[in-house]
Design an enzyme around this catalytic site. Structure first.
Site, PDB file in Angstrom:
ATOM      1  N   CYS A 461       0.810  -1.223   0.000  1.00 57.79           N
ATOM      2  CA  CYS A 461       0.000   0.000   0.000  1.00 57.79           C
ATOM      3  C   CYS A 461       0.839   1.266   0.000  1.00 57.79           C
ATOM      4  CB  CYS A 461      -0.979  -0.012   1.170  1.00 57.79           C
ATOM      5  SG  CYS A 461      -0.200   0.005   2.811  1.00 57.79           S
ATOM      6  N   HIS A 512      -2.849   0.758   6.895  1.00 55.61           N
ATOM      7  CA  HIS A 512      -3.098   0.781   5.456  1.00 55.61           C
ATOM      8  C   HIS A 512      -3.240   2.225   5.008  1.00 55.61           C
ATOM      9  CE1 HIS A 512      -4.273  -0.672   1.592  1.00 55.61           C
ATOM     10  NE2 HIS A 512      -5.549  -0.323   1.675  1.00 55.61           N
ATOM     11  N   GLU A 524      -6.201   1.706  -4.312  1.00 54.05           N
ATOM     12  CA  GLU A 524      -5.312   1.126  -3.316  1.00 54.05           C
ATOM     13  C   GLU A 524      -4.528  -0.038  -3.896  1.00 54.05           C
ATOM     14  OE1 GLU A 524      -7.442  -0.787  -0.144  1.00 54.05           O
ATOM     15  OE2 GLU A 524      -8.708  -1.944  -1.504  1.00 54.05           O
TER      16      GLU A 524
END
Length: 551
Positions: A461, A512, A524
């Site tokens: 991420c 995240h 993402e």
């Protein structure tokens, strides 16, 4: 502009004056300590000191909803995100975080418990200021945005430190934090002659951090070492230094406590994915040079790191192999890693029971060779997705900075366009993969979920978001999600705009990160692993804030 002093920053020492019969002011006799009654938010243990490690005088001394008679407040070890403790008329200490005082810091009107710190001078902040552990931009951030633009900063003294925004002057606050003087309105371009010089600028010998879970303290930097002591989840652990040790839970960093024990840094809330710049490196941890590991099968020792080299010696299955270093070599049995023994021979790491599929974090490298040979089936390396690990490399990779030209809106447009382009490339999720240079293969350490992404090509991420801002706008936002969560400007989620970064967790403690593109959607890099891990999706989860890199 209306300014305010946050109640938790105000420190006053106000002697009471009495007027004698002849009109001469004298100090009055000290009155009895004031008592302020507050309500307990949860059941609170009474302790004999301002620390979660202090002895418990009485369990559940003040039940939820009951009155807590606070006589004074003081700083102690951090507990539940606050270092403020309340002393009651019963002579015990309770963490202020769970006392309903009406303030998130020092409560107005409540005296300090024997506070002898210097008087402070309240000076306006001209920008949001992080509070640091020592006077340097490389020092650990103790509190992000400790003082907001317009707040009155309680400065107690000044000192010379690292260069910051054109000045080497730093101000120390009554909270023990350091802020850059250039953004404090003292009225002077140099030292303020009305403020004293600080006696010392050295960082504390230890720093307190919260344990994310019950955490074993061990005598060595190995998870196989027996637990000497357990630090409860939520308690404050005093850390003196950090070092490289055995890989544990996706990190090879270990923290040494004031008890002389080692804990895995992964479960200590330092605010950094890597080393905490405010903590020194330990000098007393020993590497596993020469350490013995078990052979999983009869294993040939060779003079070079290729399977075609003749076997000089065979190590029997179950025997202990003593390893001095590790290196890349020819691809063998699913791994490029080879281990060098104390006999000076190389064995394939795949059949050595080291406890990890990748490099041992506390074992030195024999050389800087790159992987050689290819995986069965052709190619120059383990091909996954649209890339080859040998050519792309592993982990964070560098690349050229993109153009910094244009307005913020134009930069954001380029970033979103690049992100959308990456969704078409059939990339996998790869723990530790990606960086300023684009996608790469993952790192040898297992992901927090226990996956081995070493031969997967793509992004994780934060590698993805780092690449977007660097390649499309020339902006370095840092490698990890924790670092990125402290960048630029924090905004509430209710005011989120396209180009903002969304985080799961709190600043410095995130799991995240994703790029918001508007209309309730984001892009993402996330599991499941495969060929569509970089994707557009609706925003999910709970969010209280976002980070705006470009206003």
């Amino acid at each position: 502009m209306h300014t305010r002093i946050r109640t938790r920053l105000v420190r006053t020492l106000t002697p009471l004056l009495a007027i004698a019969a002849l009109g001469t002011p004298v100090l009055a006799a000290s009155p009895a300590a004031a008592v302020t009654n507050f309500t307990a938010k949860v059941a609170l243990n009474g302790r004999d000191g301002p620390s979660l490690n202090a002895n418990t005088v009485k369990v559940d001394m003040y039940l939820a909803g009951q009155t807590v008679p606070v006589s004074c407040q003081a700083k102690g070890e951090e507990a539940y995100g606050s270092a403020i403790w309340d002393k009651t008329t019963d002579g015990v200490w309770v963490p202020d975080f769970y006392v309903q005082t009406g303030s998130d810091g020092y409560a107005p009107g409540v005296p300090r418990c024997g506070d002898t710190s210097l008087d402070s001078t309240a000076l306006p902040a001209t920008a949001d200021l992080d509070g640091r552990q020592s006077p340097s931009l490389s020092a650990a951030v103790v509190e992000v945005n400790a003082y907001h633009n317009g707040d009155l900063v309680p400065v107690v003294c000044q000192a010379t430190g690292g260069s910051a925004y054109g000045s080497t002057i730093w101000d120390k606050t009554s909270d023990g934090l350091w802020v850059t003087d250039v953004y404090v309105k003292t009225g002077y371009s140099g030292f303020d002659p009305n403020l004293p010089k600080c006696a010392s600028t050295s960082a504390p010998s230890s720093a307190g951090y919260l344990a994310k879970t019950d955490l074993n303290g061990r005598a060595t930097t190995q998870v196989s070492a027996p637990a000497v002591k357990v630090y409860p989840g939520g308690s404050t652990i005093r850390i003196t230094c950090q070092a490289i040790g055995e890989n544990a839970y996706g990190s090879n960093i270990w923290d040494k406590t004031t008890d002389g024990l080692w804990v895995t840094d992964y479960y200590v809330k330092t605010g950094f994915d890597g080393f905490d710049p405010g903590l020194p490196r330990c000098t007393d941890n020993t590497s596993n040079s020469g350490s013995g590991y078990t052979a999983k099968t009869d294993l040939n020792g060779r003079a070079t790191k290729v399977l075609s080299a003749a076997a000089v010696k065979t190590y029997p299955s179950g025997s202990s192999i003593h390893i001095t270093c590790q290196a890349y070599g020819e691809y063998a049995y699913g791994s490029y890693i080879w281990d060098k023994t104390t006999d000076g021979l190389f064995v394939t790491d795949y059949y050595v029971q080291t406890g990890t599929d990748g490099f041992l974090s506390n074992m030195p490298r024999c050389d800087n060779d790159q992987p050689t040979g290819g995986a069965p089936g052709g190619g120059t390396g383990p091909t996954t997705g649209n890339g080859t690990c040998d050519t792309a490399g592993h982990g964070r990779i560098n690349g050229p900075a993109g153009s910094t030209a244009g307005t913020s809106a134009e930069k954001i447009s380029r970033i979103i366009a690049l992100a959308q382009q990456e969704t078409t490339k059939s990339l996998s999720y790869a723990w530790g993969g990606g960086g300023k240079g684009g996608p790469s293969c993952g790192i040898a350490s297992l992901s927090p979920g226990g996956y081995n992404d070493y031969n997967r090509y793509g992004f994780d991420c934060s590698g993805f978001t780092e690449y977007l801002f660097w390649a499309a706008a020339g902006r370095d936002i840092g490698e990890g999600s924790n670092t990125q969560s402290r960048q630029a400007t924090q905004v509430s989620y209710s005011s989120v705009k396209a180009g903002d970064l969304l985080f799961w967790g709190s600043p410095g403690n995130t799991d995240h990160v994703a790029l918001y593109i508007g209309n309730g959607q984001m892009i993402e890099a996330a599991p499941p692993r495969g060929t569509s891990s970089v994707h557009v999706t609706n925003v999910y989860g709970s969010h209280s804030y976002a980070i705006r890199i470009f206003s």
